[in-house]
Design a protein around this motif. Structure first.
Motif, PDB file in Angstrom:
ATOM      1  N   ASP A  74      -3.825  -1.642   2.852  1.00  0.00           N
ATOM      2  CA  ASP A  74      -2.629  -1.889   2.581  1.00  0.00           C
ATOM      3  C   ASP A  74      -2.658  -2.387   1.070  1.00  0.00           C
ATOM      4  O   ASP A  74      -1.837  -2.124   0.284  1.00  0.00           O
ATOM      5  CB  ASP A  74      -1.882  -3.075   3.341  1.00  0.00           C
ATOM      6  N   ASP A 102      -4.943   1.096  -1.109  1.00  0.00           N
ATOM      7  CA  ASP A 102      -3.640   1.563  -1.521  1.00  0.00           C
ATOM      8  C   ASP A 102      -2.894   1.353  -2.832  1.00  0.00           C
ATOM      9  O   ASP A 102      -2.125   2.031  -3.517  1.00  0.00           O
ATOM     10  CB  ASP A 102      -2.372   1.386  -0.603  1.00  0.00           C
ATOM     11  N   LYS A 112       3.894   3.498   7.080  1.00  0.00           N
ATOM     12  CA  LYS A 112       2.889   2.443   6.675  1.00  0.00           C
ATOM     13  C   LYS A 112       3.419   1.928   5.288  1.00  0.00           C
ATOM     14  O   LYS A 112       3.122   0.769   5.005  1.00  0.00           O
ATOM     15  CB  LYS A 112       1.631   3.169   6.380  1.00  0.00           C
ATOM     16  N   HIS A 113       3.844   2.951   4.426  1.00  0.00           N
ATOM     17  CA  HIS A 113       4.286   2.144   3.223  1.00  0.00           C
ATOM     18  C   HIS A 113       5.741   1.569   3.108  1.00  0.00           C
ATOM     19  O   HIS A 113       5.950   0.530   2.626  1.00  0.00           O
ATOM     20  CB  HIS A 113       4.346   3.480   2.040  1.00  0.00           C
ATOM     21  N   GLN A 167       5.383  -2.031   3.942  1.00  0.00           N
ATOM     22  CA  GLN A 167       5.084  -3.190   2.829  1.00  0.00           C
ATOM     23  C   GLN A 167       6.089  -3.409   1.779  1.00  0.00           C
ATOM     24  O   GLN A 167       5.701  -4.073   1.071  1.00  0.00           O
ATOM     25  CB  GLN A 167       4.025  -2.175   2.210  1.00  0.00           C
TER      26      GLN A 167
END
Lengths: 131, 388
Positions: free
Chosen positions: B136, B140, A5-6, A9
Protein backbone atom coordinates in the motif's frame (compact mmCIF):
# COMPACT_ATOMS: atom_id res chain seq x y z
CA UNK A 1 -8.99 -3.32 -10.82
CA UNK A 2 -8.14 -3.06 -7.14
CA UNK A 3 -10.82 -0.39 -6.61
CA UNK A 4 -11.52 -1.17 -2.95
CA UNK A 5 -7.82 -1.51 -2.19
CA UNK A 6 -7.14 2.06 -3.31
CA UNK A 7 -10.43 3.48 -1.91
CA UNK A 8 -9.49 2.13 1.51
CA UNK A 9 -6.34 4.30 1.40
CA UNK A 10 -8.25 7.56 0.81
CA UNK A 11 -7.56 9.17 4.20
CA UNK A 12 -3.88 8.24 4.00
CA UNK A 13 -3.37 9.30 0.41
CA UNK A 14 -5.50 12.48 0.16
CA UNK A 15 -5.22 13.96 3.67
CA UNK A 16 -2.04 12.42 5.05
CA UNK A 17 -4.11 11.14 7.92
CA UNK A 18 -2.03 9.15 10.37
CA UNK A 19 -2.45 8.47 14.06
CA UNK A 20 -1.60 10.04 17.41
CA UNK A 21 -1.03 8.00 20.57
CA UNK A 22 -3.55 9.22 23.16
CA UNK A 23 -1.09 8.78 26.06
CA UNK A 24 2.40 9.49 24.73
CA UNK A 25 1.45 11.93 21.95
CA UNK A 26 3.61 9.99 19.47
CA UNK A 27 2.52 10.53 15.88
CA UNK A 28 2.81 7.85 13.20
CA UNK A 29 1.99 7.57 9.55
CA UNK A 30 0.20 5.82 7.93
CA UNK A 31 -2.51 4.47 10.23
CA UNK A 32 -2.20 0.83 11.17
CA UNK A 33 -3.79 -1.54 13.65
CA UNK A 34 -2.88 -1.21 17.31
CA UNK A 35 -0.37 -3.82 18.45
CA UNK A 36 -1.52 -6.98 20.20
CA UNK A 37 -0.30 -5.64 23.55
CA UNK A 38 -2.02 -2.24 23.12
CA UNK A 39 -5.53 -0.98 23.86
CA UNK A 40 -7.18 -1.11 20.40
CA UNK A 41 -8.41 2.50 20.82
CA UNK A 42 -5.10 4.00 21.98
CA UNK A 43 -4.24 5.39 18.52
CA UNK A 44 -6.57 8.18 17.34
CA UNK A 45 -6.76 9.67 13.83
CA UNK A 46 -4.43 12.63 13.29
CA UNK A 47 -3.86 14.69 10.15
CA UNK A 48 -0.20 15.51 9.52
CA UNK A 49 1.00 18.88 8.22
CA UNK A 50 2.48 17.41 5.04
CA UNK A 51 5.78 19.22 5.62
CA UNK A 52 9.18 17.76 6.22
CA UNK A 53 12.69 17.40 4.83
CA UNK A 54 14.45 14.97 2.53
CA UNK A 55 16.07 12.09 4.48
CA UNK A 56 17.33 10.40 1.29
CA UNK A 57 16.45 10.36 -2.40
CA UNK A 58 16.99 8.47 -5.65
CA UNK A 59 16.00 8.84 -9.29
CA UNK A 60 14.59 5.64 -10.78
CA UNK A 61 15.52 4.94 -14.38
CA UNK A 62 14.18 1.38 -14.30
CA UNK A 63 10.71 0.88 -12.89
CA UNK A 64 7.81 -1.53 -12.80
CA UNK A 65 4.42 -2.15 -14.34
CA UNK A 66 2.20 0.92 -13.88
CA UNK A 67 5.10 3.39 -13.63
CA UNK A 68 6.96 2.87 -16.91
CA UNK A 69 5.44 5.99 -18.53
CA UNK A 70 6.65 8.15 -15.64
CA UNK A 71 10.24 6.92 -15.74
CA UNK A 72 12.64 8.47 -14.86
CA UNK A 73 11.17 9.81 -11.64
CA UNK A 74 12.56 10.91 -8.27
CA UNK A 75 11.64 9.14 -5.05
CA UNK A 76 12.50 10.17 -1.51
CA UNK A 77 12.29 9.20 2.09
CA UNK A 78 10.93 12.29 3.83
CA UNK A 79 11.31 12.98 7.55
CA UNK A 80 7.96 14.62 8.37
CA UNK A 81 7.93 17.54 10.84
CA UNK A 82 5.86 15.41 13.23
CA UNK A 83 8.60 12.74 13.34
CA UNK A 84 7.66 9.81 11.09
CA UNK A 85 9.51 8.88 7.90
CA UNK A 86 7.54 8.29 4.72
CA UNK A 87 8.49 7.22 1.21
CA UNK A 88 7.01 9.23 -1.66
CA UNK A 89 7.71 10.45 -5.17
CA UNK A 90 9.10 13.94 -5.58
CA UNK A 91 7.64 16.29 -8.19
CA UNK A 92 8.19 19.78 -9.65
CA UNK A 93 11.96 19.53 -9.22
CA UNK A 94 15.21 18.79 -11.05
CA UNK A 95 17.52 16.00 -9.91
CA UNK A 96 20.51 18.36 -9.68
CA UNK A 97 18.77 20.61 -7.14
CA UNK A 98 17.86 17.84 -4.70
CA UNK A 99 19.75 17.40 -1.43
CA UNK A 100 19.41 15.66 1.91
CA UNK A 101 17.87 18.05 4.45
CA UNK A 102 15.96 20.05 1.82
CA UNK A 103 12.48 21.22 3.01
CA UNK A 104 9.59 19.68 1.06
CA UNK A 105 5.79 19.83 1.19
CA UNK A 106 3.01 17.43 0.24
CA UNK A 107 0.96 17.87 -2.94
CA UNK A 108 -1.71 15.63 -4.45
CA UNK A 109 -0.78 14.05 -7.79
CA UNK A 110 -1.61 11.07 -9.97
CA UNK A 111 0.42 8.07 -8.74
CA UNK A 112 -0.41 5.25 -11.09
CA UNK A 113 -2.56 4.26 -14.04
CA UNK A 114 -3.83 0.72 -13.49
CA UNK A 115 -4.90 0.32 -17.14
CA UNK A 116 -7.90 0.78 -19.39
CA UNK A 117 -10.43 -0.88 -17.08
CA UNK A 118 -8.78 0.21 -13.86
CA UNK A 119 -8.53 3.33 -11.76
CA UNK A 120 -6.30 6.37 -11.82
CA UNK A 121 -4.65 6.26 -8.42
CA UNK A 122 -4.08 9.66 -6.80
CA UNK A 123 -2.10 10.35 -3.67
CA UNK A 124 0.68 12.35 -2.04
CA UNK A 125 3.93 13.39 -3.61
CA UNK A 126 6.33 15.99 -2.24
CA UNK A 127 7.88 19.06 -3.87
CA UNK A 128 10.53 21.51 -2.71
CA UNK A 129 8.89 24.18 -0.51
CA UNK A 130 8.02 27.24 -2.60
CA UNK A 131 9.74 30.22 -1.04
CA UNK B 1 21.60 -27.56 17.62
CA UNK B 2 21.12 -31.33 17.33
CA UNK B 3 23.17 -32.97 14.56
CA UNK B 4 21.77 -32.57 11.05
CA UNK B 5 23.75 -32.73 7.82
CA UNK B 6 23.96 -31.64 4.21
CA UNK B 7 24.97 -34.75 2.25
CA UNK B 8 24.56 -33.54 -1.32
CA UNK B 9 24.51 -30.17 -3.09
CA UNK B 10 24.24 -29.10 -6.70
CA UNK B 11 23.19 -26.06 -8.74
CA UNK B 12 22.42 -25.44 -12.39
CA UNK B 13 24.03 -22.52 -14.16
CA UNK B 14 22.28 -19.18 -13.72
CA UNK B 15 21.27 -17.99 -17.17
CA UNK B 16 18.47 -17.04 -19.53
CA UNK B 17 17.40 -20.68 -19.82
CA UNK B 18 14.78 -20.08 -22.51
CA UNK B 19 14.71 -23.73 -23.51
CA UNK B 20 14.15 -25.04 -19.99
CA UNK B 21 11.08 -24.94 -17.74
CA UNK B 22 11.06 -24.62 -13.96
CA UNK B 23 10.67 -28.42 -13.76
CA UNK B 24 13.61 -29.02 -16.15
CA UNK B 25 15.88 -26.89 -13.98
CA UNK B 26 14.62 -28.52 -10.77
CA UNK B 27 15.33 -32.00 -12.11
CA UNK B 28 18.86 -31.11 -13.22
CA UNK B 29 19.64 -29.79 -9.73
CA UNK B 30 18.08 -32.82 -7.99
CA UNK B 31 20.01 -35.28 -10.17
CA UNK B 32 23.27 -33.46 -9.51
CA UNK B 33 22.77 -33.48 -5.75
CA UNK B 34 22.02 -37.23 -5.69
CA UNK B 35 25.13 -37.91 -7.80
CA UNK B 36 27.29 -36.56 -4.96
CA UNK B 37 26.03 -39.23 -2.57
CA UNK B 38 27.80 -42.58 -2.18
CA UNK B 39 26.70 -45.27 -1.89
CA UNK B 40 23.88 -44.18 -4.19
CA UNK B 41 20.61 -43.38 -2.45
CA UNK B 42 17.34 -44.42 -4.03
CA UNK B 43 15.18 -41.31 -4.69
CA UNK B 44 12.46 -43.10 -2.71
CA UNK B 45 14.50 -42.34 0.41
CA UNK B 46 13.43 -38.68 0.14
CA UNK B 47 10.90 -38.01 2.90
CA UNK B 48 9.92 -34.57 1.65
CA UNK B 49 10.72 -31.87 -0.87
CA UNK B 50 10.78 -28.29 0.39
CA UNK B 51 10.61 -25.93 -2.57
CA UNK B 52 12.06 -22.44 -2.12
CA UNK B 53 10.56 -20.08 -4.68
CA UNK B 54 9.56 -16.41 -4.62
CA UNK B 55 8.09 -15.68 -8.05
CA UNK B 56 6.07 -18.74 -9.13
CA UNK B 57 2.76 -16.90 -9.34
CA UNK B 58 4.11 -13.63 -10.70
CA UNK B 59 6.57 -14.88 -13.34
CA UNK B 60 5.68 -18.50 -14.14
CA UNK B 61 1.93 -18.43 -13.50
CA UNK B 62 2.25 -21.52 -11.31
CA UNK B 63 1.59 -21.98 -7.60
CA UNK B 64 1.16 -25.24 -5.67
CA UNK B 65 4.82 -25.88 -6.44
CA UNK B 66 5.30 -28.70 -3.92
CA UNK B 67 2.99 -30.96 -5.86
CA UNK B 68 4.03 -29.62 -9.27
CA UNK B 69 7.76 -30.27 -8.80
CA UNK B 70 7.42 -33.51 -6.80
CA UNK B 71 5.33 -35.01 -9.58
CA UNK B 72 7.78 -33.74 -12.20
CA UNK B 73 10.44 -35.70 -10.29
CA UNK B 74 8.28 -38.83 -10.42
CA UNK B 75 7.76 -38.67 -6.66
CA UNK B 76 4.01 -38.06 -6.52
CA UNK B 77 2.71 -39.14 -3.16
CA UNK B 78 5.54 -37.85 -1.00
CA UNK B 79 5.32 -34.82 1.28
CA UNK B 80 6.08 -31.73 -0.75
CA UNK B 81 5.49 -28.08 -0.09
CA UNK B 82 6.69 -24.63 -1.05
CA UNK B 83 8.05 -22.05 1.39
CA UNK B 84 8.17 -18.37 0.59
CA UNK B 85 9.86 -15.44 2.27
CA UNK B 86 10.81 -13.51 -0.90
CA UNK B 87 14.63 -13.49 -1.24
CA UNK B 88 14.98 -15.41 2.03
CA UNK B 89 12.98 -18.41 0.78
CA UNK B 90 16.08 -20.60 0.32
CA UNK B 91 17.32 -20.10 3.87
CA UNK B 92 13.81 -20.63 5.16
CA UNK B 93 13.49 -23.95 3.31
CA UNK B 94 16.81 -25.15 4.79
CA UNK B 95 15.73 -24.10 8.28
CA UNK B 96 12.35 -25.86 7.99
CA UNK B 97 13.99 -28.98 6.54
CA UNK B 98 16.59 -29.11 9.32
CA UNK B 99 13.88 -28.74 11.96
CA UNK B 100 11.77 -31.49 10.40
CA UNK B 101 14.77 -33.84 10.30
CA UNK B 102 15.76 -33.01 13.89
CA UNK B 103 12.16 -33.75 14.97
CA UNK B 104 12.56 -37.18 13.44
CA UNK B 105 9.76 -36.67 10.92
CA UNK B 106 12.06 -37.46 7.98
CA UNK B 107 15.55 -38.88 7.46
CA UNK B 108 16.07 -37.00 4.20
CA UNK B 109 14.61 -33.74 2.88
CA UNK B 110 15.49 -32.26 -0.50
CA UNK B 111 15.69 -28.47 -0.26
CA UNK B 112 14.99 -27.32 -3.80
CA UNK B 113 15.46 -23.65 -4.70
CA UNK B 114 14.00 -23.07 -8.16
CA UNK B 115 13.23 -19.87 -10.01
CA UNK B 116 12.19 -19.13 -13.58
CA UNK B 117 12.11 -15.42 -14.35
CA UNK B 118 12.97 -14.85 -18.01
CA UNK B 119 9.56 -15.71 -19.44
CA UNK B 120 8.64 -12.12 -18.54
CA UNK B 121 10.17 -8.78 -19.46
CA UNK B 122 11.99 -6.41 -17.10
CA UNK B 123 8.99 -4.39 -15.87
CA UNK B 124 7.21 -7.56 -14.77
CA UNK B 125 10.37 -8.82 -13.02
CA UNK B 126 10.67 -5.52 -11.18
CA UNK B 127 6.99 -5.78 -10.20
CA UNK B 128 7.55 -9.33 -8.90
CA UNK B 129 10.42 -8.13 -6.72
CA UNK B 130 8.22 -5.30 -5.40
CA UNK B 131 5.96 -7.93 -3.82
CA UNK B 132 8.47 -8.16 -0.98
CA UNK B 133 8.10 -4.51 0.11
CA UNK B 134 4.96 -2.87 1.55
CA UNK B 135 2.21 -2.95 -1.05
CA UNK B 136 0.00 0.00 0.00
CA UNK B 137 2.62 2.56 0.98
CA UNK B 138 5.75 1.58 -0.95
CA UNK B 139 5.02 -0.41 -4.10
CA UNK B 140 1.79 1.47 -4.96
CA UNK B 141 3.51 4.83 -4.84
CA UNK B 142 6.34 3.77 -7.17
CA UNK B 143 9.06 2.43 -4.87
CA UNK B 144 10.88 -0.69 -6.09
CA UNK B 145 13.12 -3.11 -4.20
CA UNK B 146 16.10 -1.50 -5.95
CA UNK B 147 14.97 2.03 -5.04
CA UNK B 148 14.83 1.07 -1.35
CA UNK B 149 18.48 -0.02 -1.41
CA UNK B 150 19.34 3.16 -3.35
CA UNK B 151 17.72 5.31 -0.65
CA UNK B 152 19.77 3.49 1.99
CA UNK B 153 22.98 3.93 -0.03
CA UNK B 154 22.51 7.70 -0.42
CA UNK B 155 21.77 8.08 3.30
CA UNK B 156 24.77 5.90 4.22
CA UNK B 157 27.07 8.04 2.04
CA UNK B 158 25.68 11.15 3.76
CA UNK B 159 26.08 9.82 7.30
CA UNK B 160 29.52 8.27 6.92
CA UNK B 161 31.09 10.54 4.31
CA UNK B 162 31.54 8.16 1.36
CA UNK B 163 31.32 8.68 -2.42
CA UNK B 164 29.59 6.18 -4.72
CA UNK B 165 33.05 5.19 -6.02
CA UNK B 166 33.94 3.89 -2.55
CA UNK B 167 31.53 0.99 -3.10
CA UNK B 168 33.32 -0.29 -6.23
CA UNK B 169 35.36 -2.97 -4.37
CA UNK B 170 32.17 -4.99 -3.78
CA UNK B 171 31.19 -5.69 -7.42
CA UNK B 172 34.87 -5.88 -8.42
CA UNK B 173 35.34 -8.68 -5.85
CA UNK B 174 32.11 -10.42 -6.93
CA UNK B 175 33.14 -10.44 -10.61
CA UNK B 176 36.73 -11.36 -9.85
CA UNK B 177 35.45 -14.51 -8.07
CA UNK B 178 32.50 -15.12 -10.39
CA UNK B 179 34.64 -15.40 -13.52
CA UNK B 180 35.95 -18.73 -12.15
CA UNK B 181 32.45 -20.08 -11.45
CA UNK B 182 31.15 -22.14 -14.37
CA UNK B 183 27.57 -21.59 -13.19
CA UNK B 184 27.83 -17.79 -13.02
CA UNK B 185 25.68 -15.54 -15.18
CA UNK B 186 28.53 -13.05 -15.79
CA UNK B 187 32.00 -14.55 -16.10
CA UNK B 188 34.15 -11.45 -16.59
CA UNK B 189 36.10 -8.98 -14.49
CA UNK B 190 35.18 -5.35 -14.02
CA UNK B 191 37.35 -2.39 -13.03
CA UNK B 192 36.88 0.67 -10.84
CA UNK B 193 37.04 2.76 -14.01
CA UNK B 194 34.13 0.86 -15.57
CA UNK B 195 32.17 1.12 -12.33
CA UNK B 196 32.51 4.91 -12.37
CA UNK B 197 31.26 5.15 -15.94
CA UNK B 198 28.27 2.79 -15.59
CA UNK B 199 24.85 4.34 -16.27
CA UNK B 200 22.54 5.04 -13.33
CA UNK B 201 19.69 2.61 -12.54
CA UNK B 202 18.40 4.18 -9.31
CA UNK B 203 20.92 6.84 -8.32
CA UNK B 204 23.37 6.45 -6.64
CA UNK B 205 23.10 2.76 -7.70
CA UNK B 206 24.51 2.20 -11.18
CA UNK B 207 24.31 -0.73 -13.57
CA UNK B 208 27.50 -2.32 -12.21
CA UNK B 209 26.07 -2.16 -8.70
CA UNK B 210 22.78 -3.91 -9.54
CA UNK B 211 22.37 -7.66 -9.92
CA UNK B 212 20.41 -9.21 -12.80
CA UNK B 213 17.77 -11.86 -12.31
CA UNK B 214 18.40 -15.21 -13.96
CA UNK B 215 16.82 -18.67 -14.15
CA UNK B 216 18.24 -21.51 -12.10
CA UNK B 217 17.73 -24.24 -9.54
CA UNK B 218 19.85 -25.50 -6.66
CA UNK B 219 19.45 -28.41 -4.26
CA UNK B 220 20.88 -29.41 -0.91
CA UNK B 221 20.00 -32.77 0.62
CA UNK B 222 19.40 -32.52 4.37
CA UNK B 223 19.90 -35.78 6.27
CA UNK B 224 19.59 -37.13 9.78
CA UNK B 225 22.67 -38.34 11.62
CA UNK B 226 21.52 -41.92 11.14
CA UNK B 227 21.28 -41.60 7.38
CA UNK B 228 24.46 -39.51 7.12
CA UNK B 229 26.41 -42.29 8.87
CA UNK B 230 25.29 -44.79 6.20
CA UNK B 231 27.13 -42.73 3.61
CA UNK B 232 30.79 -42.66 2.71
CA UNK B 233 30.63 -39.39 0.77
CA UNK B 234 31.60 -36.13 2.53
CA UNK B 235 29.05 -34.17 4.52
CA UNK B 236 28.70 -30.78 6.18
CA UNK B 237 27.01 -30.19 9.52
CA UNK B 238 24.39 -27.46 9.99
CA UNK B 239 25.60 -25.94 13.25
CA UNK B 240 23.07 -23.18 13.84
CA UNK B 241 20.02 -21.51 12.36
CA UNK B 242 18.45 -18.15 13.16
CA UNK B 243 15.41 -16.39 11.74
CA UNK B 244 14.27 -12.89 12.59
CA UNK B 245 11.84 -10.37 11.10
CA UNK B 246 11.60 -6.60 10.74
CA UNK B 247 8.97 -4.22 9.32
CA UNK B 248 8.00 -4.83 5.68
CA UNK B 249 8.01 -1.05 5.15
CA UNK B 250 11.52 0.37 5.34
CA UNK B 251 10.38 3.81 6.53
CA UNK B 252 8.83 2.33 9.69
CA UNK B 253 12.26 1.47 11.14
CA UNK B 254 13.74 3.76 13.78
CA UNK B 255 17.19 3.43 12.23
CA UNK B 256 16.81 2.36 8.57
CA UNK B 257 20.58 1.82 8.19
CA UNK B 258 20.56 -0.96 10.79
CA UNK B 259 19.24 -4.29 9.48
CA UNK B 260 17.86 -5.49 12.80
CA UNK B 261 16.61 -8.86 11.58
CA UNK B 262 20.01 -9.62 10.07
CA UNK B 263 21.68 -8.72 13.37
CA UNK B 264 19.37 -10.92 15.43
CA UNK B 265 19.39 -13.93 13.09
CA UNK B 266 23.21 -13.90 12.87
CA UNK B 267 23.56 -13.76 16.65
CA UNK B 268 21.14 -16.67 17.11
CA UNK B 269 22.83 -18.88 14.50
CA UNK B 270 26.31 -18.24 15.89
CA UNK B 271 25.24 -18.79 19.47
CA UNK B 272 23.55 -22.09 18.56
CA UNK B 273 26.67 -23.25 16.77
CA UNK B 274 28.97 -22.06 19.56
CA UNK B 275 31.14 -20.06 17.17
CA UNK B 276 32.38 -16.46 17.30
CA UNK B 277 33.08 -14.07 14.43
CA UNK B 278 36.79 -14.91 14.33
CA UNK B 279 35.97 -18.60 13.75
CA UNK B 280 34.16 -17.92 10.47
CA UNK B 281 36.24 -18.50 7.35
CA UNK B 282 33.85 -17.78 4.46
CA UNK B 283 30.52 -15.94 4.13
CA UNK B 284 27.56 -15.54 1.81
CA UNK B 285 25.24 -12.54 2.02
CA UNK B 286 22.27 -11.16 0.11
CA UNK B 287 24.34 -8.80 -2.01
CA UNK B 288 22.34 -7.58 -5.05
CA UNK B 289 24.01 -4.19 -4.40
CA UNK B 290 27.17 -3.14 -2.52
CA UNK B 291 25.09 -1.33 0.08
CA UNK B 292 23.23 -4.56 0.90
CA UNK B 293 26.50 -6.42 1.52
CA UNK B 294 27.87 -3.48 3.52
CA UNK B 295 24.81 -3.21 5.76
CA UNK B 296 24.66 -6.99 6.28
CA UNK B 297 28.35 -7.16 7.25
CA UNK B 298 27.76 -4.37 9.75
CA UNK B 299 24.43 -5.65 11.10
CA UNK B 300 25.96 -9.09 11.63
CA UNK B 301 28.85 -7.43 13.53
CA UNK B 302 31.66 -8.56 11.24
CA UNK B 303 32.69 -4.89 10.88
CA UNK B 304 31.77 -1.72 12.76
CA UNK B 305 28.94 0.46 11.49
CA UNK B 306 30.16 2.83 8.80
CA UNK B 307 33.32 0.81 8.18
CA UNK B 308 32.28 -1.72 5.50
CA UNK B 309 33.45 0.23 2.39
CA UNK B 310 36.84 0.87 4.02
CA UNK B 311 37.04 -2.81 5.01
CA UNK B 312 36.32 -3.76 1.38
CA UNK B 313 38.88 -1.26 0.03
CA UNK B 314 41.49 -2.82 2.33
CA UNK B 315 40.86 -6.25 0.78
CA UNK B 316 38.80 -7.58 3.70
CA UNK B 317 36.13 -9.20 1.50
CA UNK B 318 38.44 -10.98 -0.96
CA UNK B 319 39.30 -14.69 -0.83
CA UNK B 320 42.40 -13.89 1.27
CA UNK B 321 40.66 -11.27 3.47
CA UNK B 322 39.23 -11.59 6.98
CA UNK B 323 35.64 -11.96 5.70
CA UNK B 324 35.65 -13.47 2.17
CA UNK B 325 32.25 -12.92 0.53
CA UNK B 326 30.72 -13.71 -2.87
CA UNK B 327 33.32 -16.41 -3.58
CA UNK B 328 31.05 -17.79 -6.34
CA UNK B 329 30.29 -14.30 -7.65
CA UNK B 330 27.51 -13.20 -5.31
CA UNK B 331 24.20 -11.95 -6.67
CA UNK B 332 26.09 -9.56 -8.95
CA UNK B 333 28.19 -12.02 -11.01
CA UNK B 334 26.63 -15.41 -10.26
CA UNK B 335 23.20 -13.90 -10.90
CA UNK B 336 20.18 -13.18 -8.73
CA UNK B 337 17.98 -16.27 -8.55
CA UNK B 338 15.14 -14.86 -6.41
CA UNK B 339 13.90 -17.40 -3.90
CA UNK B 340 16.62 -19.87 -4.91
CA UNK B 341 19.49 -17.55 -3.89
CA UNK B 342 19.63 -18.97 -0.37
CA UNK B 343 20.19 -22.49 -1.75
CA UNK B 344 22.86 -21.30 -4.22
CA UNK B 345 24.65 -19.80 -1.20
CA UNK B 346 24.63 -23.21 0.50
CA UNK B 347 25.92 -25.02 -2.60
CA UNK B 348 28.90 -22.64 -2.70
CA UNK B 349 29.62 -22.94 1.02
CA UNK B 350 29.50 -26.76 0.87
CA UNK B 351 32.11 -26.55 -1.92
CA UNK B 352 34.24 -24.23 0.21
CA UNK B 353 34.05 -26.49 3.28
CA UNK B 354 34.92 -29.56 1.19
CA UNK B 355 37.83 -27.84 -0.59
CA UNK B 356 36.15 -27.97 -4.00
CA UNK B 357 35.83 -24.23 -4.70
CA UNK B 358 38.63 -24.00 -7.28
CA UNK B 359 40.30 -20.64 -7.89
CA UNK B 360 38.08 -18.92 -5.29
CA UNK B 361 38.84 -21.48 -2.56
CA UNK B 362 39.38 -19.96 0.89
CA UNK B 363 42.36 -21.94 2.27
CA UNK B 364 41.38 -24.48 4.91
CA UNK B 365 37.78 -23.21 5.29
CA UNK B 366 36.16 -24.99 8.26
CA UNK B 367 33.31 -22.71 9.35
CA UNK B 368 30.91 -20.93 6.97
CA UNK B 369 28.18 -18.35 7.43
CA UNK B 370 25.15 -17.96 5.14
CA UNK B 371 22.62 -15.17 5.43
CA UNK B 372 19.73 -14.41 3.11
CA UNK B 373 17.29 -11.53 3.28
CA UNK B 374 13.71 -11.17 2.08
CA UNK B 375 12.75 -7.63 1.05
CA UNK B 376 15.10 -5.03 2.53
CA UNK B 377 15.90 -7.31 5.44
CA UNK B 378 12.26 -7.79 6.53
CA UNK B 379 13.04 -11.48 6.88
CA UNK B 380 16.59 -12.53 7.69
CA UNK B 381 17.79 -16.11 8.01
CA UNK B 382 21.34 -17.02 9.01
CA UNK B 383 23.02 -20.43 9.12
CA UNK B 384 26.36 -21.73 10.29
CA UNK B 385 27.81 -24.67 8.34
CA UNK B 386 30.67 -26.73 9.77
CA UNK B 387 33.16 -28.97 7.97
CA UNK B 388 33.20 -32.53 9.33
Amino acid sequence: MDIAKHWRQRATRYRMQGQRHRETGEIRFPARPSALCEDPAVWEPYILSGRGEIYSFTVLRQSADGFVDLTPYPLAMVRLNEGPLVVAQLTDCEEAELSIGQPVEMVTRRLKDTGEDGVLVYGYKFRPVLS
Amino acid sequence: MKPVYIVGAHATSVAEHYEFSLADLALEALRGAFKMVTPALEPERIGAIYVANAFGEALVGQANLGAALASAAGLSGIDALRVEAAGASGGLALRQAAMAVICGTYDLVAVLGAEKVTDKLEDRMEAAQMLSIDSDTEADIGATLTSQWALLMRRYMHEYGYEAADFAPFPINAHSNGKHNREALYRFSITAEKYLKAPQIASPLNMLDCSSLGDGAAVVLVASERLARELTSPRVRIGGSGLSTDTAALYQRRDPLLLNAARQSAATAMQQAGVVHADIDVLEFTDPHSIAAALALEASRFVDRGAAPRHAADGGITVSGATPIATAGGYKARGDVGGANGVYQLVELVRQLQGNAGAAQVPNARVAFAQCLGGVGSTAISHILLAE
